[in-house]
Design a protein around this motif. Sequence first.
Motif, PDB file in Angstrom:
ATOM      1  N   GLY A   1       0.798  -1.206   0.000  1.00  0.00           N
ATOM      2  CA  GLY A   1       0.000   0.000   0.000  1.00  0.00           C
ATOM      3  C   GLY A   1       0.835   1.262   0.000  1.00  0.00           C
ATOM      4  N   ASP A   2       0.137   2.385   0.060  1.00  0.00           N
ATOM      5  CA  ASP A   2       0.788   3.691   0.078  1.00  0.00           C
ATOM      6  C   ASP A   2       1.115   4.116   1.504  1.00  0.00           C
ATOM      7  OD1 ASP A   2       0.742   4.068  -2.651  1.00  0.00           O
ATOM      8  OD2 ASP A   2      -1.208   5.064  -2.648  1.00  0.00           O
ATOM      9  N   GLU A   3       2.129   4.952   1.618  1.00  0.00           N
ATOM     10  CA  GLU A   3       2.525   5.484   2.919  1.00  0.00           C
ATOM     11  C   GLU A   3       1.361   6.197   3.591  1.00  0.00           C
ATOM     12  OE1 GLU A   3       5.942   8.419   4.860  1.00  0.00           O
ATOM     13  OE2 GLU A   3       5.675   8.335   2.690  1.00  0.00           O
ATOM     14  N   GLY A   4       1.189   5.960   4.877  1.00  0.00           N
ATOM     15  CA  GLY A   4       0.173   6.647   5.652  1.00  0.00           C
ATOM     16  C   GLY A   4      -1.212   6.049   5.585  1.00  0.00           C
ATOM     17  N   THR A   5      -1.390   4.964   4.839  1.00  0.00           N
ATOM     18  CA  THR A   5      -2.698   4.327   4.760  1.00  0.00           C
ATOM     19  C   THR A   5      -2.799   3.176   5.755  1.00  0.00           C
ATOM     20  OG1 THR A   5      -2.005   2.740   3.061  1.00  0.00           O
ATOM     21  CG2 THR A   5      -2.851   4.871   2.295  1.00  0.00           C
ATOM     22  N   ALA A   6      -4.034   2.758   6.035  1.00  0.00           N
ATOM     23  CA  ALA A   6      -4.245   1.627   6.932  1.00  0.00           C
ATOM     24  C   ALA A   6      -3.707   0.338   6.333  1.00  0.00           C
ATOM     25  CB  ALA A   6      -5.739   1.473   7.238  1.00  0.00           C
ATOM     26  N   TYR A   7      -3.564   0.299   5.028  1.00  0.00           N
ATOM     27  CA  TYR A   7      -3.141  -0.930   4.363  1.00  0.00           C
ATOM     28  C   TYR A   7      -1.630  -1.119   4.446  1.00  0.00           C
ATOM     29  CZ  TYR A   7      -7.909  -0.594   2.856  1.00  0.00           C
ATOM     30  OH  TYR A   7      -9.270  -0.482   2.867  1.00  0.00           O
ATOM     31  N   SER A   8      -0.879  -0.045   4.258  1.00  0.00           N
ATOM     32  CA  SER A   8       0.564  -0.125   4.478  1.00  0.00           C
ATOM     33  C   SER A   8       0.860  -0.165   5.976  1.00  0.00           C
ATOM     34  CB  SER A   8       1.264   1.069   3.829  1.00  0.00           C
ATOM     35  OG  SER A   8       2.635   1.059   4.111  1.00  0.00           O
ATOM     36  N   GLY A   9       0.142   0.632   6.759  1.00  0.00           N
ATOM     37  CA  GLY A   9       0.290   0.563   8.211  1.00  0.00           C
ATOM     38  C   GLY A   9       0.552   1.876   8.905  1.00  0.00           C
ATOM     39  N   GLY A  10       1.191   2.815   8.204  1.00  0.00           N
ATOM     40  CA  GLY A  10       1.427   4.124   8.800  1.00  0.00           C
ATOM     41  C   GLY A  10       2.172   4.041  10.122  1.00  0.00           C
ATOM     42  N   ALA A  11       1.619   4.684  11.134  1.00  0.00           N
ATOM     43  CA  ALA A  11       2.280   4.815  12.437  1.00  0.00           C
ATOM     44  C   ALA A  11       2.504   3.487  13.143  1.00  0.00           C
ATOM     45  CB  ALA A  11       1.461   5.739  13.339  1.00  0.00           C
ATOM     46  N   ALA A  12       1.809   2.429  12.724  1.00  0.00           N
ATOM     47  CA  ALA A  12       2.021   1.117  13.353  1.00  0.00           C
ATOM     48  C   ALA A  12       3.479   0.683  13.226  1.00  0.00           C
ATOM     49  CB  ALA A  12       1.107   0.072  12.713  1.00  0.00           C
ATOM     50  N   TRP A  13       4.151   1.146  12.178  1.00  0.00           N
ATOM     51  CA  TRP A  13       5.540   0.749  11.966  1.00  0.00           C
ATOM     52  C   TRP A  13       6.514   1.553  12.823  1.00  0.00           C
ATOM     53  CZ3 TRP A  13       6.170  -3.795  10.217  1.00  0.00           C
ATOM     54  CH2 TRP A  13       5.266  -4.336   9.311  1.00  0.00           C
ATOM     55  N   ARG A  14       5.984   2.473  13.637  1.00  0.00           N
ATOM     56  CA  ARG A  14       6.823   3.141  14.637  1.00  0.00           C
ATOM     57  C   ARG A  14       6.733   2.443  15.993  1.00  0.00           C
ATOM     58  NH1 ARG A  14       4.312   7.966  12.313  1.00  0.00           N
ATOM     59  NH2 ARG A  14       5.718   8.841  10.746  1.00  0.00           N
ATOM     60  N   ASP A  15       5.925   1.409  16.043  1.00  0.00           N
ATOM     61  CA  ASP A  15       5.735   0.630  17.272  1.00  0.00           C
ATOM     62  C   ASP A  15       6.862  -0.405  17.371  1.00  0.00           C
ATOM     63  OD1 ASP A  15       4.959  -1.209  19.238  1.00  0.00           O
ATOM     64  OD2 ASP A  15       2.827  -0.955  18.800  1.00  0.00           O
ATOM     65  N   LYS A  16       7.712  -0.274  18.368  1.00  0.00           N
ATOM     66  CA  LYS A  16       8.850  -1.177  18.516  1.00  0.00           C
ATOM     67  C   LYS A  16       8.409  -2.623  18.679  1.00  0.00           C
ATOM     68  CE  LYS A  16      12.097   2.204  20.442  1.00  0.00           C
ATOM     69  NZ  LYS A  16      12.971   2.553  21.593  1.00  0.00           N
ATOM     70  N   GLU A  17       7.259  -2.828  19.297  1.00  0.00           N
ATOM     71  CA  GLU A  17       6.769  -4.188  19.488  1.00  0.00           C
ATOM     72  C   GLU A  17       6.483  -4.851  18.142  1.00  0.00           C
ATOM     73  OE1 GLU A  17       3.281  -6.560  22.013  1.00  0.00           O
ATOM     74  OE2 GLU A  17       3.389  -4.365  22.059  1.00  0.00           O
ATOM     75  N   ILE A  18       5.911  -4.096  17.210  1.00  0.00           N
ATOM     76  CA  ILE A  18       5.587  -4.620  15.883  1.00  0.00           C
ATOM     77  C   ILE A  18       6.864  -4.922  15.101  1.00  0.00           C
ATOM     78  CG2 ILE A  18       4.548  -4.106  13.645  1.00  0.00           C
ATOM     79  CD1 ILE A  18       2.474  -4.667  15.750  1.00  0.00           C
ATOM     80  N   VAL A  19       7.749  -3.934  14.998  1.00  0.00           N
ATOM     81  CA  VAL A  19       8.946  -4.125  14.164  1.00  0.00           C
ATOM     82  C   VAL A  19       9.856  -5.201  14.746  1.00  0.00           C
ATOM     83  CG1 VAL A  19       8.858  -1.802  13.198  1.00  0.00           C
ATOM     84  CG2 VAL A  19      10.170  -2.207  15.270  1.00  0.00           C
ATOM     85  N   THR A  20       9.912  -5.301  16.069  1.00  0.00           N
ATOM     86  CA  THR A  20      10.734  -6.346  16.689  1.00  0.00           C
ATOM     87  C   THR A  20      10.172  -7.731  16.394  1.00  0.00           C
ATOM     88  OG1 THR A  20      11.445  -4.852  18.464  1.00  0.00           O
ATOM     89  CG2 THR A  20      11.646  -7.213  18.871  1.00  0.00           C
ATOM     90  N   ALA A  21       8.844  -7.855  16.472  1.00  0.00           N
ATOM     91  CA  ALA A  21       8.211  -9.146  16.208  1.00  0.00           C
ATOM     92  C   ALA A  21       8.429  -9.585  14.762  1.00  0.00           C
ATOM     93  CB  ALA A  21       6.717  -9.069  16.510  1.00  0.00           C
ATOM     94  N   VAL A  22       8.249  -8.656  13.818  1.00  0.00           N
ATOM     95  CA  VAL A  22       8.395  -9.015  12.409  1.00  0.00           C
ATOM     96  C   VAL A  22       9.856  -9.306  12.076  1.00  0.00           C
ATOM     97  CG1 VAL A  22       8.093  -8.232  10.030  1.00  0.00           C
ATOM     98  CG2 VAL A  22       6.339  -7.729  11.740  1.00  0.00           C
ATOM     99  N   ARG A  23      10.760  -8.479  12.583  1.00  0.00           N
ATOM    100  CA  ARG A  23      12.185  -8.736  12.324  1.00  0.00           C
ATOM    101  C   ARG A  23      12.606 -10.111  12.835  1.00  0.00           C
ATOM    102  NH1 ARG A  23      13.507  -2.906  13.561  1.00  0.00           N
ATOM    103  NH2 ARG A  23      14.227  -2.030  11.571  1.00  0.00           N
ATOM    104  N   GLY A  24      12.210 -10.429  14.066  1.00  0.00           N
ATOM    105  CA  GLY A  24      12.587 -11.718  14.640  1.00  0.00           C
ATOM    106  C   GLY A  24      11.997 -12.880  13.863  1.00  0.00           C
ATOM    107  N   TRP A  25      10.758 -12.726  13.422  1.00  0.00           N
ATOM    108  CA  TRP A  25      10.070 -13.778  12.669  1.00  0.00           C
ATOM    109  C   TRP A  25      10.746 -14.019  11.326  1.00  0.00           C
ATOM    110  CZ3 TRP A  25       7.140 -13.463   8.094  1.00  0.00           C
ATOM    111  CH2 TRP A  25       6.323 -14.563   7.822  1.00  0.00           C
ATOM    112  N   VAL A  26      11.086 -12.944  10.603  1.00  0.00           N
ATOM    113  CA  VAL A  26      11.773 -13.097   9.319  1.00  0.00           C
ATOM    114  C   VAL A  26      13.159 -13.699   9.530  1.00  0.00           C
ATOM    115  CG1 VAL A  26      12.710 -11.903   7.302  1.00  0.00           C
ATOM    116  CG2 VAL A  26      10.500 -11.199   8.246  1.00  0.00           C
ATOM    117  N   ARG A  27      13.880 -13.220  10.523  1.00  0.00           N
ATOM    118  CA  ARG A  27      15.245 -13.690  10.783  1.00  0.00           C
ATOM    119  C   ARG A  27      15.278 -15.192  11.030  1.00  0.00           C
ATOM    120  NH1 ARG A  27      16.155 -10.705  14.796  1.00  0.00           N
ATOM    121  NH2 ARG A  27      17.056  -8.919  13.705  1.00  0.00           N
TER     122      ARG A  27
END
Length: 298
Positions: free
Chosen positions: A81-107
């Motif tokens: 999706g586009d930046e700032g939309t609910a589909y791309s995620g917007g501010a959710a990607w500033r949540d350390k809990e989210i980015v940590t979970a996804v990074r660990g899962w991909v790794r």
Amino acid sequence: VVSGEEKPYAGVTVAILNAWGKERSWMSHMVAHELWYQQIYSYQGILEALSGLAVNVKFISFDDVRARGIDKDIDVIINVGDEGTAYSGGAAWRDKEIVTAVRGWVREGHGFIGVGEPTAATVNDRCFALADILGVDEEKGFTLSADKYNILKKAHFITEDVAGEIDYGEGKKNVYALDGADVLDIRFSDRFKRNVNVGEVKMAVNEYGKGRSFYITGLPYSFENSRLLYKAMCWAANKPLNVCYSSNVNTECNYYEASGKYAIVNNGKEKQTTEFYDKSGNKSIIDLKPMEIKWIKE
């Protein structure tokens, strides 16, 4: 021929990650009955392709990830999706809990696919919060002085069968590759020629720990793009391609395990020849009449 309740083989389980999750399953980037708009057709092709591919599809939200993490049966996450939309995620990607979970899962060995402006949230001068996973970022003016040398297009499993130009739809401008990523397609302006700080990446892959990522700027629906997405998912998930598979992009293979039958489908109005691979990877050549479904018993 087969039971109406019998599900076909699915080699990959993919999850669409956005703010809505199951609340808006199979609704891509707007409501209004999925009307065609120039701003979203480059993303709508994702769901149209997934609906016909040999994959299981889930829809998960950022709240799901916060509450339960990422289900173990998911092989690949798609964020589109586009930046700032609910589909791309917007501010959710500033949540350390989210980015940590996804990074660990991909790794750990899973796949991540980004389309358009995935994980876009502008964090620490990065437009894409997970640029380290994706291997690409979008230039917003914050890193203009950082030289970008990764502009060499490379051959890859995902694109080896592509004939002609790939349709990216509207695409995205100013996307560049980070060091270590493999650029699968890139477009250059004819205004200035040099070997640094030029080009706009259209498609790239990257490895992150034991995991893999695939990025593409847009994916309108076509037989060719649907096949490109399937190969990208298999590669990102590190799953074999040539299992219950038909090589010709105008055809598809559906395998019904309970019945022990394969349906080889010609989606086109012309005769087609394809390489058919069974569940063990054994290959045979199949000729199909226009719009024919050929059933093969194990």
